[in-house]
Write a protein that holds these residues in place. Structure first.
Motif, PDB file in Angstrom:
ATOM      1  N   ASP A   1      50.059  34.349  36.286  1.00 58.77           N
ATOM      2  CA  ASP A   1      49.316  35.031  35.235  1.00 58.77           C
ATOM      3  C   ASP A   1      48.980  34.025  34.137  1.00 58.77           C
ATOM      4  O   ASP A   1      49.364  32.862  34.190  1.00 58.77           O
ATOM      5  CB  ASP A   1      50.132  36.201  34.651  1.00 58.77           C
ATOM      6  N   GLY A   2      48.234  34.489  33.171  1.00 55.98           N
ATOM      7  CA  GLY A   2      47.885  33.641  32.050  1.00 55.98           C
ATOM      8  C   GLY A   2      46.434  33.188  32.098  1.00 55.98           C
ATOM      9  O   GLY A   2      45.648  33.577  32.977  1.00 55.98           O
ATOM     10  N   TYR A   3      46.073  32.383  31.135  1.00 54.96           N
ATOM     11  CA  TYR A   3      44.700  31.916  31.004  1.00 54.96           C
ATOM     12  C   TYR A   3      44.313  30.968  32.136  1.00 54.96           C
ATOM     13  O   TYR A   3      43.143  30.917  32.547  1.00 54.96           O
ATOM     14  CB  TYR A   3      44.536  31.219  29.654  1.00 54.96           C
ATOM     15  N   ASP A   4      45.298  30.208  32.649  1.00 54.14           N
ATOM     16  CA  ASP A   4      44.999  29.296  33.751  1.00 54.14           C
ATOM     17  C   ASP A   4      44.627  30.047  35.023  1.00 54.14           C
ATOM     18  O   ASP A   4      43.862  29.556  35.853  1.00 54.14           O
ATOM     19  CB  ASP A   4      46.196  28.386  34.003  1.00 54.14           C
ATOM     20  N   ARG A   5      45.161  31.251  35.191  1.00 57.91           N
ATOM     21  CA  ARG A   5      44.768  32.064  36.354  1.00 57.91           C
ATOM     22  C   ARG A   5      43.301  32.477  36.242  1.00 57.91           C
ATOM     23  O   ARG A   5      42.576  32.490  37.246  1.00 57.91           O
ATOM     24  CB  ARG A   5      45.659  33.295  36.441  1.00 57.91           C
ATOM     25  N   ILE A   6      42.860  32.788  35.029  1.00 56.95           N
ATOM     26  CA  ILE A   6      41.455  33.144  34.827  1.00 56.95           C
ATOM     27  C   ILE A   6      40.550  31.972  35.198  1.00 56.95           C
ATOM     28  O   ILE A   6      39.495  32.143  35.839  1.00 56.95           O
ATOM     29  CB  ILE A   6      41.239  33.563  33.359  1.00 56.95           C
ATOM     30  N   LEU A   7      40.963  30.747  34.800  1.00 55.77           N
ATOM     31  CA  LEU A   7      40.172  29.572  35.155  1.00 55.77           C
ATOM     32  C   LEU A   7      40.135  29.345  36.671  1.00 55.77           C
ATOM     33  O   LEU A   7      39.088  29.001  37.239  1.00 55.77           O
ATOM     34  CB  LEU A   7      40.752  28.332  34.460  1.00 55.77           C
ATOM     35  N   ALA A   8      41.296  29.541  37.305  1.00 53.33           N
ATOM     36  CA  ALA A   8      41.352  29.339  38.755  1.00 53.33           C
ATOM     37  C   ALA A   8      40.517  30.382  39.498  1.00 53.33           C
ATOM     38  O   ALA A   8      39.851  30.068  40.495  1.00 53.33           O
ATOM     39  CB  ALA A   8      42.802  29.386  39.220  1.00 53.33           C
ATOM     40  N   GLU A   9      40.526  31.644  39.010  1.00 52.18           N
ATOM     41  CA  GLU A   9      39.731  32.687  39.664  1.00 52.18           C
ATOM     42  C   GLU A   9      38.238  32.465  39.437  1.00 52.18           C
ATOM     43  O   GLU A   9      37.413  32.746  40.313  1.00 52.18           O
ATOM     44  CB  GLU A   9      40.146  34.060  39.119  1.00 52.18           C
ATOM     45  N   ALA A  10      37.884  31.968  38.254  1.00 54.00           N
ATOM     46  CA  ALA A  10      36.468  31.772  37.960  1.00 54.00           C
ATOM     47  C   ALA A  10      35.842  30.688  38.836  1.00 54.00           C
ATOM     48  O   ALA A  10      34.648  30.754  39.151  1.00 54.00           O
ATOM     49  CB  ALA A  10      36.293  31.420  36.479  1.00 54.00           C
ATOM     50  N   SER A  11      36.605  29.689  39.202  1.00 57.81           N
ATOM     51  CA  SER A  11      36.081  28.589  40.025  1.00 57.81           C
ATOM     52  C   SER A  11      36.658  28.608  41.429  1.00 57.81           C
ATOM     53  O   SER A  11      36.825  27.571  42.079  1.00 57.81           O
ATOM     54  CB  SER A  11      36.388  27.240  39.355  1.00 57.81           C
ATOM     55  N   ARG A  12      36.978  29.826  41.937  1.00 58.46           N
ATOM     56  CA  ARG A  12      37.596  29.930  43.260  1.00 58.46           C
ATOM     57  C   ARG A  12      36.651  29.398  44.352  1.00 58.46           C
ATOM     58  O   ARG A  12      37.087  28.720  45.285  1.00 58.46           O
ATOM     59  CB  ARG A  12      37.944  31.397  43.547  1.00 58.46           C
ATOM     60  N   HIS A  13      35.359  29.679  44.233  1.00 57.67           N
ATOM     61  CA  HIS A  13      34.413  29.242  45.254  1.00 57.67           C
ATOM     62  C   HIS A  13      34.305  27.717  45.322  1.00 57.67           C
ATOM     63  O   HIS A  13      34.008  27.153  46.386  1.00 57.67           O
ATOM     64  CB  HIS A  13      33.032  29.840  44.971  1.00 57.67           C
ATOM     65  N   LEU A  14      34.578  27.048  44.183  1.00 56.53           N
ATOM     66  CA  LEU A  14      34.555  25.585  44.204  1.00 56.53           C
ATOM     67  C   LEU A  14      35.837  25.018  44.790  1.00 56.53           C
ATOM     68  O   LEU A  14      35.808  24.042  45.551  1.00 56.53           O
ATOM     69  CB  LEU A  14      34.353  25.061  42.778  1.00 56.53           C
TER      70      LEU A  14
END
Length: 538
Positions: free
Chosen positions: A53-66
């Motif tokens: 969880d946390g803000y780093d999860r948001i970053l990882a989900e946002a660039s999952r396709h990359l």
């Protein structure tokens, strides 16, 4: 591997890159392209952050396709060095894993407990004070992190210091800056917190803890804030004794002074007043209500009464000793104090009211105008002479000094002419206004002035700067009396050096004499017979 390096070099010159793991706090750093090694490292950490969880999860989900693609599929994707270091930090990943495990265990225990009691009690959410308007006014000033796990728990009061309304507080311990942790109240009154708040009438604190249990409210505070806030309660103060010169009628005037000056101006309006100004206002109130004049009323009497009745007042001594203390409330910050000093002084000088003029009229004109000017003149003269004495040279001879070094010529080299002329003017030896060199006096007076000046130089240096008089007089008293008591008595009054210094000087002279024992005395020559003449008396 070579193809990947060449591809990275081409990207540097062809496109502008965009950070895909960007933090909002990073602004001015340059975006760099990914290398094959760094891309593998980021993809590994991204797969871990997607499960946390946390803000780093948001970053990882946002660039999952990359992250699911290959390195060759990147175009203008890059990273900031700070964002990269934070995203791949192993310590942060381990803490996030533990945080998620604790959240799962706590949620499972709550769900099992709720299922067992579901048939007996209705499931209602208890409204806590932390969600009320009063608590939101405090939490609105505290920026919490974005992660849900780091947000404040639903306690009665938010997890902030009730005194300074801050989460973080840094203190200096042994020349190192450390973070002062929040402590939770363990007694009903919060130790001395309630008593201090009632004595200071601090509504910012009393609005939360008045007639309530501090333990149930989960009141928190920093240790340094609590120690500073309750310091006046543990301070050693004697019992309040009425001064013999303070008449009982002054108590009525003091009550008026408390209401009109302290309550209205210092506490309510948060003005900054000098102690001399407060004494003048109190003198004026006594004259208006009781018809009495207090010409020689000391400021320390009024200060002691104000300290006992209003512990929230601060008394600040300026660096310059010719200025009065400044009085203000502890609610003022350092910046606001500096801003209010100029405005208060300008308003007191330019917009002086008729009441302030009447206060000045209560003090005799000679004491107020001429007396203050004399004090400034004498103080400035003393400061100038003191600085010259500190810069004056010490005895230029090597240790131990001999008879060639203990004389008037060596003494005059240590005495600044500012001090010499001031003593000559004080005793009336001359009235020549000369500030370029030593004034002319008689030989008898010259010796006496040098004696006084050497005592002043010796006293100013606290015995660290020896003078020809301190050594010569001490050595003379030692040879004439041999008494350490007489020598220490003269040293106590600053006339000569101490007994230990004189003994050390004699020992050094004796050692110096042993070094020259093989030398031929003056008046003698080698290989010349000695002639003895006997005179016969008829």
């Amino acid at each position: 591997m070579d193809e990947a390096c060449e591809q990275t070099k081409k990207k540097k010159h062809s496109t502008e890159f965009k950070c895909i793991i960007h933090l909002e706090s990073v602004v001015s750093e340059k975006v760099s392209p990914f290398t094959n090694v760094r891309w593998k490292r980021v993809t590994e950490c991204a797969s871990k952050w997607q499960k946390l969880d946390g803000y780093d999860r948001i970053l990882a989900e946002a660039s999952r396709h990359l992250f699911e693609g290959s390195f060759e599929g990147l175009h203008n994707e890059g990273f900031h060095p700070t964002c990269y270091r934070r995203f791949i930090d192993k310590t942060r990943i381990v803490k996030a894993v533990k945080r998620c495990e604790n959240k799962i265990s706590s949620s499972s225990s709550e769900s099992s407990k709720g299922s067992s009691d579901e048939g007996l009690y209705p499931t209602t959410t208890k409204k806590l004070r932390s969600s009320s308007v009063l608590a939101s006014s405090i939490t609105s000033r505290v920026p919490y992190p974005r992660s849900s796990s780091s947000r404040p728990s639903r306690s009665v009061l938010p997890a902030v210091c009730i005194i300074c309304n801050k989460v973080d507080c840094y203190i200096t311990v042994y020349h190192k800056r450390k973070k002062d942790k929040l402590c939770q109240a363990e007694t009903k009154d919060g130790g001395l917190l309630r008593q201090a708040a009632e004595a200071k009438t601090d509504e910012n604190v009393l609005i939360h803890i008045r007639d309530k249990d501090c333990v149930a409210l989960e009141v928190r505070y920093h240790r340094s804030c609590y120690r500073h806030y309750t310091r006046f309660l543990s301070r050693r103060t004697g019992s309040h004794k009425t001064d013999a010169s303070l008449k009982p009628e002054y108590d009525a005037s003091y009550q008026v002074f408390k209401q009109t000056v302290i309550q209205e101006r210092l506490i309510k309006n948060q003005d900054i007043l000098r102690m001399r100004k407060l004494v003048q206002l109190f003198t004026k109130i006594v004259k208006q209500h009781e018809g009495l004049e207090m010409i020689n009323y000391r400021s320390d009497r009024l200060k002691e009464r104000m300290k006992q009745d209003f512990p929230q007042l601060c008394f600040h001594k300026p660096y310059r000793k010719n200025q009065c203390e400044m009085v203000f409330t502890e609610e003022l910050s350092t910046g606001s104090v500096l801003d209010r000093i100029k405005s208060s002084e300008e308003s007191s000088t330019t917009g002086e009211s008729s009441s302030e003029i009447e206060i000045e009229n209560t003090i005799p004109a000679i004491h107020h105008e001429i007396g203050l000017e004399k004090v400034r003149t004498v103080f400035n003269a003393g400061t100038i002479v003191h600085n010259e004495i500190k810069d004056s040279p010490a005895m230029s001879c090597n240790w131990p000094p001999t008879s060639d070094d203990i004389n008037l010529k060596e003494a005059i080299k240590m005495i600044p002419f500012h001090l010499y002329n001031l003593i000559a003017w004080c005793i009336g030896a001359t009235f020549e206004p000369n500030m370029a060199t030593y004034v002319d006096v008689s030989p008898e007076t010259h010796v006496k002035i040098l004696s006084i000046c050497q005592d002043i130089v010796y006293l100013t240096s606290k015995g660290k700067k020896q003078t020809p008089k301190s050594l010569g007089l001490g050595l003379t008293i030692r040879h004439l009396t041999g008494s350490s008591q007489v020598l220490n008595l003269l040293n106590k009054y600053g006339h000569c050096a101490s007994w230990d210094t004189i003994i050390d000087m004699e020992t050094s002279i004796a050692k110096l004499q042993l070094l020259t024992v093989n030398e031929i005395p003056s008046g003698f020559a080698k290989h010349v017979p000695t002639t003895q003449v006997n005179s016969l008396q008829l």
